[in-house]
Design an enzyme around this catalytic site. Structure first.
Site, PDB file in Angstrom:
ATOM      1  N   GLU A  25      35.775  -1.326  26.899  1.00  0.00           N
ATOM      2  CA  GLU A  25      36.324  -2.464  26.136  1.00  0.00           C
ATOM      3  C   GLU A  25      37.809  -2.687  26.459  1.00  0.00           C
ATOM      4  OE1 GLU A  25      38.006  -2.132  22.460  1.00  0.00           O
ATOM      5  OE2 GLU A  25      37.298  -0.116  21.996  1.00  0.00           O
ATOM      6  N   LYS A  86      42.166 -11.173  20.049  1.00  0.00           N
ATOM      7  CA  LYS A  86      41.158 -10.127  19.850  1.00  0.00           C
ATOM      8  C   LYS A  86      39.826 -10.858  19.686  1.00  0.00           C
ATOM      9  CE  LYS A  86      40.008  -6.762  16.217  1.00  0.00           C
ATOM     10  NZ  LYS A  86      40.560  -6.041  15.069  1.00  0.00           N
ATOM     11  N   VAL A 106      34.462  -3.866  20.584  1.00  0.00           N
ATOM     12  CA  VAL A 106      33.198  -3.186  20.893  1.00  0.00           C
ATOM     13  C   VAL A 106      32.048  -4.197  20.815  1.00  0.00           C
ATOM     14  CG1 VAL A 106      31.554  -1.447  20.083  1.00  0.00           C
ATOM     15  CG2 VAL A 106      34.017  -0.931  20.128  1.00  0.00           C
ATOM     16  N   ASP A 136      34.682  -5.770   3.793  1.00  0.00           N
ATOM     17  CA  ASP A 136      35.104  -6.070   5.157  1.00  0.00           C
ATOM     18  C   ASP A 136      34.342  -5.129   6.078  1.00  0.00           C
ATOM     19  OD1 ASP A 136      36.345  -6.243   7.633  1.00  0.00           O
ATOM     20  OD2 ASP A 136      38.388  -6.165   6.848  1.00  0.00           O
ATOM     21  N   SER A 138      33.032  -4.500   9.981  1.00  0.00           N
ATOM     22  CA  SER A 138      33.267  -4.906  11.369  1.00  0.00           C
ATOM     23  C   SER A 138      32.010  -5.516  11.980  1.00  0.00           C
ATOM     24  CB  SER A 138      33.686  -3.696  12.189  1.00  0.00           C
ATOM     25  OG  SER A 138      33.733  -4.039  13.558  1.00  0.00           O
ATOM     26  N   ALA A 139      32.206  -6.533  12.814  1.00  0.00           N
ATOM     27  CA  ALA A 139      31.090  -7.132  13.564  1.00  0.00           C
ATOM     28  C   ALA A 139      30.507  -6.140  14.574  1.00  0.00           C
ATOM     29  CB  ALA A 139      31.556  -8.395  14.274  1.00  0.00           C
ATOM     30  N   ASP A 140      31.222  -5.027  14.817  1.00  0.00           N
ATOM     31  CA  ASP A 140      30.651  -3.994  15.697  1.00  0.00           C
ATOM     32  C   ASP A 140      29.319  -3.502  15.140  1.00  0.00           C
ATOM     33  OD1 ASP A 140      33.035  -4.200  17.082  1.00  0.00           O
ATOM     34  OD2 ASP A 140      33.747  -2.173  16.601  1.00  0.00           O
ATOM     35  N   LYS A 157      36.710   4.521  13.560  1.00  0.00           N
ATOM     36  CA  LYS A 157      38.150   4.694  13.330  1.00  0.00           C
ATOM     37  C   LYS A 157      38.385   5.356  11.977  1.00  0.00           C
ATOM     38  CE  LYS A 157      38.788   0.292  14.002  1.00  0.00           C
ATOM     39  NZ  LYS A 157      39.349  -1.071  14.095  1.00  0.00           N
TER      40      LYS A 157
HETATM   41  N1  PSU Z   1      39.117   1.998  17.540  1.00  0.00           N
HETATM   42  C1  PSU Z   1      40.374   2.355  17.881  1.00  0.00           C
HETATM   43  N2  PSU Z   1      41.225   1.415  18.316  1.00  0.00           N
HETATM   44  C2  PSU Z   1      40.848   0.105  18.432  1.00  0.00           C
HETATM   45  C3  PSU Z   1      39.516  -0.267  18.065  1.00  0.00           C
HETATM   46  C4  PSU Z   1      38.699   0.708  17.633  1.00  0.00           C
HETATM   47  O1  PSU Z   1      40.729   3.506  17.774  1.00  0.00           O
HETATM   48  O2  PSU Z   1      41.652  -0.711  18.844  1.00  0.00           O
HETATM   49  C5  PSU Z   1      39.075  -1.702  18.194  1.00  0.00           C
HETATM   50  C6  PSU Z   1      37.712  -1.774  18.890  1.00  0.00           C
HETATM   51  O3  PSU Z   1      37.791  -2.750  19.891  1.00  0.00           O
HETATM   52  C7  PSU Z   1      36.776  -2.214  17.781  1.00  0.00           C
HETATM   53  C8  PSU Z   1      37.682  -3.064  16.936  1.00  0.00           C
HETATM   54  O4  PSU Z   1      35.679  -2.918  18.269  1.00  0.00           O
HETATM   55  O5  PSU Z   1      38.892  -2.315  16.922  1.00  0.00           O
HETATM   56  C9  PSU Z   1      37.108  -3.287  15.544  1.00  0.00           C
HETATM   57  O6  PSU Z   1      37.886  -4.255  14.896  1.00  0.00           O
HETATM   58  P1  PSU Z   1      37.388  -4.899  13.511  1.00  0.00           P
HETATM   59  O7  PSU Z   1      37.408  -3.778  12.506  1.00  0.00           O
HETATM   60  O8  PSU Z   1      38.384  -5.967  13.235  1.00  0.00           O
HETATM   61  O9  PSU Z   1      36.001  -5.427  13.775  1.00  0.00           O
HETATM   62 MN    MN Z   2      37.257  -7.007   9.750  1.00  0.00          MN
END
Ligand code: PSU
Ligand code: MN
Length: 299
Positions: A25, A86, A106, A136, A138-140, A157
């Site tokens: 990624e 992003k 991701v 909230d 994540s879309a992951d 994370k």
């Molecule tokens: N984990 C990390 N650093 C990051 C991310 C994950 O340690 O930068 C990134 C990845 O790209 C993950 C994204 O897909 O954060 C998730 O963001 P969000 O929670 O906004 O969906």
């Molecule tokens: Mn989010």
């Protein structure tokens, strides 16, 4: 219409010849790590994949083209420019239509990788269910339920709600295997107390599970979790202190939304005298290596 998906010649050839490829990624480059470690790490991850016998395919959106296999100029641009977006799955069509430059999360990376024909992906930590009362998520997570690809990571994370993330994966039938471990890793720490569905010891073991998923027509990803190398672990009790302080600081300063995670990661690195950053880079490299080993089995 112009080309939507652009594979580098090296990646296209490797896929065509059924040689191992590992997707990587780019959000971690643009938004996840501080400069200059972000640029160094992006190159280092590609080198680690090559040393382990696979072709790296770092993915991003460049001028509205879904680009698989970034060159050095692309990577430098993502690492240096302050206005890189992003891009998650919901943004892919917008990015194409409006010619954006963006780093892929991701979710967006596995969406693109799967359509390019890549079967293995590596990252540091996936997104998940956030702490706090606002739901909230994540879309992951939903993307993992509809993309048949092996995802190698060190859990979610640490700033997230790990028990809630673990429950979500179970509810939505995403299989989680521990690579030489019995617990879901907690990113900078090796254990979380939360169980994996099964333990595996080798890349061949991962292939047997993924092969079964494919034979069964299962559409979700296989999540392979790998703990941070012991030498770089930040013990959970030490981490708890820096994380709590960082969370309080964010609350006090009113930092929310997409700015929250980079703020927390930066604060933790500062307060741990760089220990969390060193752990982050070590686990990224280790995961890239494990993913390459798995890719050599899976092709
Ligand atoms: N984990 C990390 N650093 C990051 C991310 C994950 O340690 O930068 C990134 C990845 O790209 C993950 C994204 O897909 O954060 C998730 O963001 P969000 O929670 O906004 O969906
Ligand atoms: Mn989010």
């Amino acid at each position: 219409m112009r080309e939507l998906l652009n594979l580098s010649p090296e990646v296209a050839e490797a896929i065509r010849d059924k040689r191992p490829v590992v997707a990587l990624e780019s959000t971690v480059i643009a938004h996840g790590l501080p400069r200059p470690q972000n640029l160094q790490t992006a190159h280092r991850l590609q080198d680690v994949v090559r040393e382990a016998g696979a072709v790296p395919a770092t993915i991003a959106v460049i001028d509205g083209t879904l680009t698989v296999g970034l060159n050095d100029d692309h990577i430098k641009f993502l690492a240096d420019d302050e206005h890189i977006r992003k891009i998650s799955t919901r943004d892919i069509s917008l990015a194409v239509a409006q010619g954006w430059n963006g780093a892929t999360t991701v979710a967006a990376t596995i969406w693109i990788a799967h359509r390019a024909g890549i079967k293995v992906f590596a990252t540091g930590g996936i997104g998940g269910v956030h702490r706090g009362s606002l739901p909230d998520v994540s879309a992951d997570l939903p993307e993992l339920t509809r993309t048949p690809i092996v995802v190698v990571c060190s859990g979610a994370k640490i700033v997230l709600d790990l028990p809630a993330t673990r429950e979500w994966l179970e509810t939505h039938a995403v299989t989680v295997v521990g690579y030489q471990c019995d617990e879901l890793p907690a990113f900078y720490s090796r254990g979380s107390g939360l169980p994996v569905d099964a333990r595996v010891e080798t890349a061949a073991d991962v292939l047997s599970v993924f092969g079964a998923q494919q034979a069964l027509g299962i559409e979700s990803a296989l999540l392979v979790v790998v703990p941070v190398p012991a030498k770089f672990e930040v013990p959970a009790n030490e981490l708890q202190i820096v994380l709590t302080t960082a969370l309080e600081d964010a609350d006090w300063k009113g930092i929310v939304g997409p700015a929250l995670t980079p703020f927390l990661l930066g604060q933790m690195a500062e307060r741990s005298e760089g220990a969390t950053l060193r752990a982050n880079i070590a686990l990224l490299e280790n995961n890239a290596r494990v993913a390459a080993e798995i890719a050599r089995e899976v092709v």
